[in-house]
Design an enzyme around this catalytic site. Structure first.
Site, PDB file in Angstrom:
ATOM      1  N   THR B  70       0.834  -1.205   0.000  1.00 33.62           N
ATOM      2  CA  THR B  70       0.000   0.000   0.000  1.00 33.62           C
ATOM      3  C   THR B  70       0.867   1.252   0.000  1.00 33.62           C
ATOM      4  O   THR B  70       0.614   2.200  -0.748  1.00 33.62           O
ATOM      5  CB  THR B  70      -0.906  -0.018   1.254  1.00 33.62           C
ATOM      6  OG1 THR B  70      -1.823  -1.111   1.109  1.00 33.62           O
ATOM      7  CG2 THR B  70      -1.677   1.269   1.405  1.00 33.62           C
ATOM      8  N   CYS B 320     -22.580  -8.103   2.260  1.00 33.96           N
ATOM      9  CA  CYS B 320     -23.106  -8.542   3.543  1.00 33.96           C
ATOM     10  C   CYS B 320     -22.008  -9.175   4.390  1.00 33.96           C
ATOM     11  O   CYS B 320     -22.275 -10.026   5.219  1.00 33.96           O
ATOM     12  CB  CYS B 320     -24.285  -9.491   3.339  1.00 33.96           C
ATOM     13  SG  CYS B 320     -24.499 -10.068   1.666  1.00 33.96           S
TER      14      CYS B 320
END
Lengths: 461, 461
Positions: B70, B320
């Site tokens: 990252t 979900c």
């Protein structure tokens, strides 16, 4: 083979090694995942955060792990400045902060911010009165180290925190050097530290931000570490860092007492055994394990090289060392001699025998370097002249000071030596030499049509 | 207990473990120091850089180590954009980049830059023609992954690199998913990767910048890693990362062939064994070890939980799942079903027996979740109505689709079901359901005075 540069990096603590190995097996997965490997990693991360927070003196949810101490400082400065952007763009730092703080300040200035630097005494400490004068209505943040990394002087954090609190200015405390010994001194708003200073692995820094301190993380963010440190967490290293901090702290009081005796001995004996030496830093308010001194007429790189050959690993803030051409900003801010500078920082467990071995070797090493540089031990001429001019243009540290020492014997007491030098370090080291040798430094003047300056010294003894 | 989420993080490779242990002893000191411990550390760092550069396909002086993948991406984007500031502030990214790229793009947009997103096909790939259309005279940088981290689709990097080169735009290739298998595809200007994807320790990313690419590192800098990555280098981890990359690569070809067979089997068998499933991603141009599928009428979190209970660790891009309320941006960009999404990514060494065990367990787990959610297996009513309206407001994924499936049996072929839903995911999953079941999706319309939308579906079979 004694390693005396723990202020740069400490070898891995046995507890850190053990924790690292265990968490490489248990903590390699993504702690954000819900499956068992992720849950195990999350448990380890939570436990590490609790241990580290206790050692810092804060709540676990006030603390995040960063990839290094430098990263922690950079994030702290950027986030705190951005969080108080409405108050203003003024930043206050001490003149002897770690380079990571000063680089963050430069970056802030380059982006249009303003920076005030608080000067230090000859021992390297700021004063709360100076600090109070530096604060302004538009001051967004102030940064002060807990203790200096080059000379060991402990800063009056509590007093400075008080004047900051009175002015409503948050205080970032860089606790990198002191956290192995004790909690961050009371009064801080933000704190930063680095694990490889206490025997943790590299790759781990700590950033703590007190609840209620305005903080706005800069740069791209993700959901890791409360949105303050993007990227996959370096979990095994974090676990090892927390474990070793706890282990180091368990023995800190006793070890500090023991090392303080050894450093006291170093301070006394170096001053006695090595001629023309200046032991710097506060003799009392200081880190327990660190001592710094500068040797006249010696170039730092050669000195380090010879000490390395003799088996001792130390570091130096001299200008004449390795890649850098300017002396350490810390020594410069203190106004002390920078040539032949040596920093000795003792790892935990250092023995008296190792320190004694260093003291046995040091005088001969310094004498050898001086001999090769042709340092005058006897007056080289009858003191007959009223004034002497020394052309040291093109010579580099420590040569200008050596030329000065050679010339001073040629003028009568009351006479003046003028040294022409274009070495930036002469500005620091010629006055320091005068104060060491008891001569009067008369000041410097530009030399027309040249980058050199003329430094004038009156012989007084 | 098979761990099938290597695309998140791989367990430490034995070679990495060995290298880490050795370099904890040999490489803990500051490689910038001149004493023996520092010189040893420097040698290790140089050797690691050479090994990593060879694996990337660049020169050692083009490569630096960062604290994470990252971090490498964030630095690459910021540095390349700043280096070409004079050209303009336009950034091009694909719609399915890793979140680190998209976060960097958001950060750029927030600072006043402009960002174009190149859409992908239903298999997740960009086209070079679309890419060429996105480039502008003021485009400073383009970013394309080598392969997608969620669905495994390999991007046409060479073709995209060609159109970028023709336009004079540097291309950043996020090679995080493919570097364990092969060099960065030809044509890149900047490349980024992450060690914990190939069994290296966390805490290490790679950033490579080709000579000649304008690059201006942002934020406070120091002298470490060519001025591109400030902070003490994470040396033992860097050494371990380089060693494991070399080891993984030595077996990459053979292992890719082996895992490709297992993934082929997974793709085929999942489609056959699980009713109402969509296997996504390109069936041919894909990573060898990764497969993703979505199961209708299943909520991702429960599915993952049940698979975890059965001993399988996988991840999901479903909305979900865990903390996130929106489905994976990758699945959304592809326009495929997101509910009941499962990503299986096999570590090297995965056996056929482990894959077979997963295939044995999966159908029952999916059926169990569906049963608990009350999924209709038989038509619940005589198909008599011409139109039916289903009020699914307040229901969350996968319930709106389940309600739709229940209602469709009640209308005649040619009739229309309207689903009212305020679940963001319905926008993706209702059309995906139609395409899976062969019904006609008629579109959505706002519901006045409500945050819900009305989704209309015509029964066609």
């Amino acid at each position: 083979m004694p390693y005396f540069d723990v202020a740069s990096a400490a070898p891995l603590h046995p507890v850190a090694r053990q924790a690292l190995l265990a968490s490489l097996d248990e903590g390699w997965a993504d702690p954000a995942r819900l499956y068992r490997e992720g849950r195990r990693a999350r448990l380890l991360l939570d436990a590490a955060r609790e241990a580290a927070a206790e050692a810092v003196g804060c709540r676990p949810d006030e603390l995040v792990f960063t990839p290094s101490g430098t990263h922690a400082v950079h994030s702290a400065v950027a986030g705190a400045l951005a969080g108080r952007r409405r108050v203003g763009g003024h930043l206050v730092v001490s003149a002897v902060e770690h380079s990571s703080v000063l680089h963050a300040a430069e970056s802030h200035a380059a982006a249009g911010g303003s920076v005030s630097t608080v000067a230090v005494s000859r021992t390297g400490a700021v004063s709360a009165a100076d600090w109070a004068r530096a604060l302004r209505p538009d001051t967004a943040l102030a940064c002060l180290q807990s203790a200096n990394h080059e000379v060991g002087t402990v800063q009056p954090v509590a007093e400075v925190a008080e004047v900051c609190a009175a002015a409503g200015v948050p205080l970032l405390v860089d606790a990198a050097q002191s956290l192995p010994w004790e909690k961050v001194p009371e009064g801080w708003s933000l704190a930063a530290a680095s694990a490889h200073k206490w025997g943790g692995p590299p790759g781990v820094g700590l950033l703590a931000v007190r609840k209620g301190v305005r903080f706005s993380p800069q740069g791209p963010a993700d959901e890791r570490e409360s949105g303050r440190v993007p990227g996959f967490p370096n979990l095994p290293a974090v676990v090892a860092a927390a474990a070793s901090l706890r282990a180091v702290r368990a023995e800190a009081q006793e070890e500090a007492r023991r090392l303080r005796v050894l450093v006291d001995r170093l301070r006394r004996r170096v001053a006695r055994l090595v001629p023309d030496v200046e032991v710097v830093g506060d003799p009392d308010r200081r880190l327990p394990h660190l001592v710094t001194f500068s040797c006249l007429y010696v170039d730092g790189e050669t000195l380090l090289h010879e000490l390395d050959r003799a088996g001792f690993s130390v570091s130096s803030g001299s200008s004449c060392t390795s890649s850098t051409l300017t002396p350490s900003h810390v020594l410069r801010a203190m106004g002390v001699l920078s040539e032949g500078n040596v920093r000795v920082s003792l790892p935990t467990g250092t023995t008296a025998a190792e320190v004694n071995a260093f003291l046995e070797v040091l005088p001969g090493v310094v004498a050898g370097v001086r001999e090769r540089l042709g340092v005058p031990t006897e007056p080289v001429a009858e003191p007959v002249a009223e004034t002497v001019e020394v052309d040291a243009v093109g010579l580099r540290c420590p040569q200008p000071v050596i030329e000065l020492a050679r010339a001073i014997g040629g003028v009568r007491v009351g006479g003046v030596v003028t040294v022409l030098s274009d070495d930036e370090v002469a500005r620091l080291d010629i006055p320091a030499w005068c104060s060491l040798r008891g001569h009067a430094y008369l000041g410097e003047a530009p030399v027309p049509g040249s980058r050199a300056a003329a430094y004038r010294v009156r012989r007084t003894v």
